[in-house]
Design a protein around this motif. Sequence first.
Motif, PDB file in Angstrom:
ATOM      1  N   SER A 164       0.986  -1.200   0.040  1.00 56.63           N
ATOM      2  CA  SER A 164       0.158   0.051   0.198  1.00 56.63           C
ATOM      3  C   SER A 164       0.803   1.189  -0.310  1.00 56.63           C
ATOM      4  CB  SER A 164      -0.924   0.057   1.102  1.00 56.63           C
ATOM      5  OG  SER A 164      -1.841  -0.949   0.900  1.00 56.63           O
ATOM      6  N   ARG A 220       2.424   1.755  -3.358  1.00 59.48           N
ATOM      7  CA  ARG A 220       1.454   2.272  -4.323  1.00 59.48           C
ATOM      8  C   ARG A 220       1.045   3.786  -4.036  1.00 59.48           C
ATOM      9  NH1 ARG A 220       1.311  -2.318  -6.414  1.00 59.48           N
ATOM     10  NH2 ARG A 220       0.244  -4.222  -5.768  1.00 59.48           N
ATOM     11  N   ASN A 221       1.025   4.062  -2.846  1.00 60.15           N
ATOM     12  CA  ASN A 221       0.815   5.724  -2.336  1.00 60.15           C
ATOM     13  C   ASN A 221       2.094   6.577  -3.117  1.00 60.15           C
ATOM     14  OD1 ASN A 221      -1.741   5.073  -1.588  1.00 60.15           O
ATOM     15  ND2 ASN A 221      -0.995   4.693   0.565  1.00 60.15           N
ATOM     16  N   THR A 222       3.220   5.794  -2.965  1.00 62.24           N
ATOM     17  CA  THR A 222       4.513   6.722  -3.265  1.00 62.24           C
ATOM     18  C   THR A 222       4.408   6.815  -4.822  1.00 62.24           C
ATOM     19  OG1 THR A 222       5.600   5.918  -1.339  1.00 62.24           O
ATOM     20  CG2 THR A 222       6.775   6.395  -3.332  1.00 62.24           C
ATOM     21  N   ILE A 248       1.622   6.997  -6.769  1.00 63.17           N
ATOM     22  CA  ILE A 248       0.685   8.200  -6.989  1.00 63.17           C
ATOM     23  C   ILE A 248       1.427   9.579  -6.547  1.00 63.17           C
ATOM     24  CG2 ILE A 248      -1.470   9.162  -5.988  1.00 63.17           C
ATOM     25  CD1 ILE A 248      -2.139   6.186  -5.177  1.00 63.17           C
ATOM     26  N   PHE A 284      -7.858   9.439  -6.466  1.00 58.47           N
ATOM     27  CA  PHE A 284      -6.688   9.478  -5.658  1.00 58.47           C
ATOM     28  C   PHE A 284      -6.749  10.772  -4.779  1.00 58.47           C
ATOM     29  CE2 PHE A 284      -5.238   6.402  -8.317  1.00 58.47           C
ATOM     30  CZ  PHE A 284      -5.381   5.119  -7.712  1.00 58.47           C
ATOM     31  N   ARG A 292      -6.765   6.708  -0.784  1.00 59.41           N
ATOM     32  CA  ARG A 292      -5.521   6.067  -1.204  1.00 59.41           C
ATOM     33  C   ARG A 292      -5.437   4.676  -0.402  1.00 59.41           C
ATOM     34  NH1 ARG A 292      -0.977   9.848  -2.534  1.00 59.41           N
ATOM     35  NH2 ARG A 292      -2.437  11.444  -3.717  1.00 59.41           N
ATOM     36  N   TYR A 293      -4.444   3.957  -0.866  1.00 58.66           N
ATOM     37  CA  TYR A 293      -4.321   2.665  -0.392  1.00 58.66           C
ATOM     38  C   TYR A 293      -4.201   2.664   0.956  1.00 58.66           C
ATOM     39  CZ  TYR A 293      -3.988   1.035  -5.161  1.00 58.66           C
ATOM     40  OH  TYR A 293      -4.276   0.502  -6.528  1.00 58.66           O
ATOM     41  N   THR A 325      -2.434   1.726   4.388  1.00 55.63           N
ATOM     42  CA  THR A 325      -1.238   1.088   4.741  1.00 55.63           C
ATOM     43  C   THR A 325      -1.304  -0.068   5.936  1.00 55.63           C
ATOM     44  OG1 THR A 325      -0.847   2.928   6.240  1.00 55.63           O
ATOM     45  CG2 THR A 325       0.110   2.993   3.723  1.00 55.63           C
TER      46      THR A 325
END
Length: 229
Positions: free
Chosen positions: A49, A52-54, A56, A142, A146-147, A149
């Motif tokens: 997670s 993926r957020n990084t 984005i 987004f 967000r994903y 974590t």
Amino acid sequence: MNALNSIWSQKYLNYEIIVVDDGSTDNTQDLLKTCADVKNVYQKNSGLSAARNTGIANSSGEFLIFLDADDWLLDDAISTNVSYLLWNEQLAFVSGAHDKYFVNEDVYINFSQEINNNHYLHLLQGNYIGMHASVMFRRRVFDVFRYDTSLKACEDYDIYLKIAREFPVFHHTHKIAAYQIHDSNMSANKPLMLKNVLTVLKRQKQNLNTAAELQAYKKGIDTFKNYYR
């Protein structure tokens, strides 16, 4: 390098590549030094997670795809999903079919379902998408989601449910990507997967508004318990 090669082979050429190295201990950094058109972002191991957020946060494109290192896109993957998002600007994401490649048996199996409506309800019954690289997201979603974590797995299923509950989405049966299945896949850890997928699904219970949604939710609980037993 299969993942990167599959991007470089795309018929659609207007893309950017952001590689998030989530604390790897192999030769990933050495390989990336030879890739001039790749934005390389290294972070201490923080999980799927967070990675993926990084990605984005470091991207600038209007549409986003998440591709893991040992999977790959088919040649027309980007152009196909872009065409659907341009066809309907209300869509938050579009998803397609994919191949599962069973490494040990050297066998490909097509994974495809026809889902034409009620996407949130269908997702309550199970993750019909099945592979995150077959999904193309519109960037603006987004700004809302967000994903998560806190999840150790099933972060993709979690965000599909959240988005499909709030926004229009679309699914088609064109093959977009290939997903490698091998003994070291996280999905092989059935107790981990079951714990996280039930956590994700049970979060949706408070959002259920109809008898059909409640029935779909109950069916999803049973489906995952049977699948990961």
